[in-house]
Design a protein around this motif. Structure first.
Motif, PDB file in Angstrom:
ATOM      1  N   VAL A 129       0.827  -1.209   0.000  1.00 42.33           N
ATOM      2  CA  VAL A 129       0.000   0.000   0.000  1.00 42.33           C
ATOM      3  C   VAL A 129       0.860   1.257   0.000  1.00 42.33           C
ATOM      4  CG1 VAL A 129      -1.679   1.344   1.316  1.00 42.33           C
ATOM      5  CG2 VAL A 129      -1.946  -1.135   1.124  1.00 42.33           C
ATOM      6  N   ASP A 130       1.921   1.281   0.804  1.00 43.03           N
ATOM      7  CA  ASP A 130       2.797   2.459   0.852  1.00 43.03           C
ATOM      8  C   ASP A 130       3.484   2.693  -0.489  1.00 43.03           C
ATOM      9  OD1 ASP A 130       2.113   2.814   3.489  1.00 43.03           O
ATOM     10  OD2 ASP A 130       3.843   1.722   4.270  1.00 43.03           O
ATOM     11  N   ASP A 131       3.850   1.605  -1.163  1.00 48.16           N
ATOM     12  CA  ASP A 131       4.513   1.736  -2.459  1.00 48.16           C
ATOM     13  C   ASP A 131       3.533   2.175  -3.552  1.00 48.16           C
ATOM     14  OD1 ASP A 131       7.008   1.026  -1.480  1.00 48.16           O
ATOM     15  OD2 ASP A 131       6.647  -1.113  -1.782  1.00 48.16           O
ATOM     16  N   LEU A 132       2.257   1.832  -3.388  1.00 52.23           N
ATOM     17  CA  LEU A 132       1.265   2.276  -4.357  1.00 52.23           C
ATOM     18  C   LEU A 132       1.162   3.796  -4.377  1.00 52.23           C
ATOM     19  CD1 LEU A 132      -1.712  -0.241  -3.941  1.00 52.23           C
ATOM     20  CD2 LEU A 132      -0.361   0.147  -6.007  1.00 52.23           C
ATOM     21  N   ILE A 133       1.301   4.405  -3.218  1.00 50.93           N
ATOM     22  CA  ILE A 133       1.260   5.863  -3.141  1.00 50.93           C
ATOM     23  C   ILE A 133       2.427   6.473  -3.902  1.00 50.93           C
ATOM     24  CG2 ILE A 133       1.357   7.830  -1.560  1.00 50.93           C
ATOM     25  CD1 ILE A 133       0.021   6.040   0.537  1.00 50.93           C
ATOM     26  N   VAL A 134       3.613   5.860  -3.759  1.00 50.65           N
ATOM     27  CA  VAL A 134       4.794   6.332  -4.481  1.00 50.65           C
ATOM     28  C   VAL A 134       4.597   6.156  -5.984  1.00 50.65           C
ATOM     29  CG1 VAL A 134       7.273   6.000  -4.827  1.00 50.65           C
ATOM     30  CG2 VAL A 134       6.300   5.803  -2.533  1.00 50.65           C
ATOM     31  N   ALA A 135       4.101   4.978  -6.378  1.00 44.62           N
ATOM     32  CA  ALA A 135       3.872   4.711  -7.801  1.00 44.62           C
ATOM     33  C   ALA A 135       2.855   5.687  -8.381  1.00 44.62           C
ATOM     34  CB  ALA A 135       3.384   3.276  -7.980  1.00 44.62           C
ATOM     35  N   ASP A 136       1.846   6.009  -7.606  1.00 42.19           N
ATOM     36  CA  ASP A 136       0.820   6.953  -8.039  1.00 42.19           C
ATOM     37  C   ASP A 136       1.439   8.304  -8.389  1.00 42.19           C
ATOM     38  OD1 ASP A 136      -1.925   7.783  -8.422  1.00 42.19           O
ATOM     39  OD2 ASP A 136      -1.748   8.878  -6.538  1.00 42.19           O
ATOM     40  N   GLY A 137       2.313   8.797  -7.521  1.00 43.54           N
ATOM     41  CA  GLY A 137       2.952  10.091  -7.754  1.00 43.54           C
ATOM     42  C   GLY A 137       3.889  10.085  -8.944  1.00 43.54           C
ATOM     43  N   GLU A 138       4.600   8.981  -9.162  1.00 48.65           N
ATOM     44  CA  GLU A 138       5.540   8.898 -10.286  1.00 48.65           C
ATOM     45  C   GLU A 138       4.837   8.681 -11.614  1.00 48.65           C
ATOM     46  OE1 GLU A 138       8.767   6.229  -9.868  1.00 48.65           O
ATOM     47  OE2 GLU A 138       9.259   6.838  -7.808  1.00 48.65           O
TER      48      GLU A 138
END
Length: 409
Positions: free
Chosen positions: A132-141
């Motif tokens: 879930v935390d990495d999904l937030i990063v992927a969303d921004g990139e």
């Protein structure tokens, strides 16, 4: 013309516009504008649908504490029946909804119509292995890169972002996918079917290359068959061990109604495991097959469903099981068209249910599990079953008629 119209009013404006009154040179352009505007509205509606599914999942998760059942599977079952789609398609949509709930920037592009539903599905498919935390990063990139990309380009961009964030997770997903091997059969029309094989790319490629090389060799020696015919028949021969592909055994169901019995009407034929084929094709198959079995099926004169004796045992015996599967044809969960894998007691045996045709239904494994989740219940009147969901909605499932022209009750 329609690009500045609010999403909520696009359909009204397009329907109200008199395209025939446009200047000749503008007619095509205005229709393209309408197509683009309608596409924007469709995407907004699809995005809202995903938001509602994610909300339903969140609510059901709170209502089903750990150990009381699978809330995701419960939502999949309800969405499938509400939308009249199969559980597989519903499962895909629920999965996309859950990923998009964690990627607000990408989801905002979907809501505003910048990216399509196919693009969103592709992104969710690539990103579903991330934490879930990495999904937030992927969303921004990922979000800034998406405008203007095709679905294929967006999916490749998502794959690169996912790998860059967590290469180990990408490797684990690849390992799971490569282990998820299956062979499926899908009926087509006119006595044709598709065999779909999913497995490690190098193995499937090797199998295809071997068939292609073999066909090339035979064609070079003057074999009159097409390349496709050679590859298909060679595959059947090597898998079944037959000398010739046309030598396979067949089982046919001969469906008889009152008209056929009394007046000699047309007789539809069901190829077991496939579906209906025309009588002439059936005759050709029987003529070629070394061993062909034909079973006569007598139908109910009212609704066209199968009618047969009802044995009473704890487990459905072979005769009753065969009747249930022939009658139901596919999983009886409303909207599901998967293959029947389980013979289910509608009214549970432990609660007095009998092992008879009227109390039996054919289900796929997932639907069988859904039926027993909290808040779900199924009842029957002897033919139709009624599925009640945790939200109180009810969906009716009638056994399909074996003959065309009969209306469901």
């Amino acid at each position: 013309m329609f690009k500045d119209a609010p999403t909520e009013s696009v359909l009204t404006q397009v329907r109200a516009h008199h395209f025939g009154a446009d200047p000749v040179l503008d007619r095509g352009g205005h229709r393209i504008d309408a197509i683009v505007a309608l596409d924007r509205g469709i995407r907004a509606l699809q995005a809202e649908q995903l938001a509602q599914i994610a909300g339903l999942h969140s609510e059901r998760t709170k209502l089903m504490p750990l150990g009381t059942g699978d809330p995701t599977l419960s939502v999949i079952g309800e969405v499938a029946m509400a939308r009249t789609i199969g559980p597989t398609a519903a499962g895909t949509q629920v999965g996309v909804a859950l990923v998009m709930a964690q990627m607000p920037a990408v989801f905002a592009l979907f809501t505003s119509g910048v990216i399509s539903e196919a693009t969103v599905r592709g992104i969710a498919h690539e990103a579903d292995s991330l934490h879930v935390d990495d999904l937030i990063v992927a969303d921004g990139e990922l979000a800034p890169k998406l405008p203007g990309l095709t679905t294929a380009e967006a999916r490749r961009a998502a794959a690169r972002v996912v790998i860059s964030i967590d290469a180990e997770a990408a490797h684990q997903r690849a390992s799971r996918n490569r282990a998820d091997q299956r062979v499926s059969m899908f009926p087509d029309k006119d006595g044709v079917a598709h065999l779909h094989v999913r497995g490690p790319a190098e193995q499937i490629l090797a199998a295809y290359k071997a068939l292609d090389d073999y066909a090339t060799g035979l064609r070079a020696t003057g074999d009159p068959r097409t390349r496709g015919q050679i590859m298909c028949q060679t595959l059947v021969e090597r898998v079944t061990g037959l000398t010739y592909a046309e030598d396979c055994d067949v089982e046919l169901n001969l469906v008889l109604d009152a008209k056929t019995l009394v007046a000699g009407g047309d007789t539809p034929v069901e190829l077991t495991g496939y579906g209906p084929i025309c009588p002439d094709v059936a005759e050709e198959i029987i003529a070629r097959a070394p061993r062909a079995s034909v079973r006569r099926l007598f139908t109910d004169p009212v609704d066209g469903t199968l009618a047969v004796r009802e044995p009473r045992r704890r487990r459905f015996d072979r005769t009753t099981s065969a009747h249930i599967r022939t009658r139901d044809q596919h999983c009886r969960q409303p909207g599901c068209d998967l293959k029947v894998r389980h013979d289910d007691h509608v009214h549970a045996y432990e609660h007095g249910g009998l092992s008879v045709n009227d109390n039996g239904q054919g289900l796929c494994p997932r639907s069988h599990t859904i039926k027993h989740l909290p808040g779900w219940s199924v009842t029957t009147d002897g033919k139709a079953t009624v599925w009640s969901t945790p939200t109180g909605h009810q969906y009716r499932s009638d056994p399909p008629p074996l003959l065309p022209g009969h209306l469901r009750q």
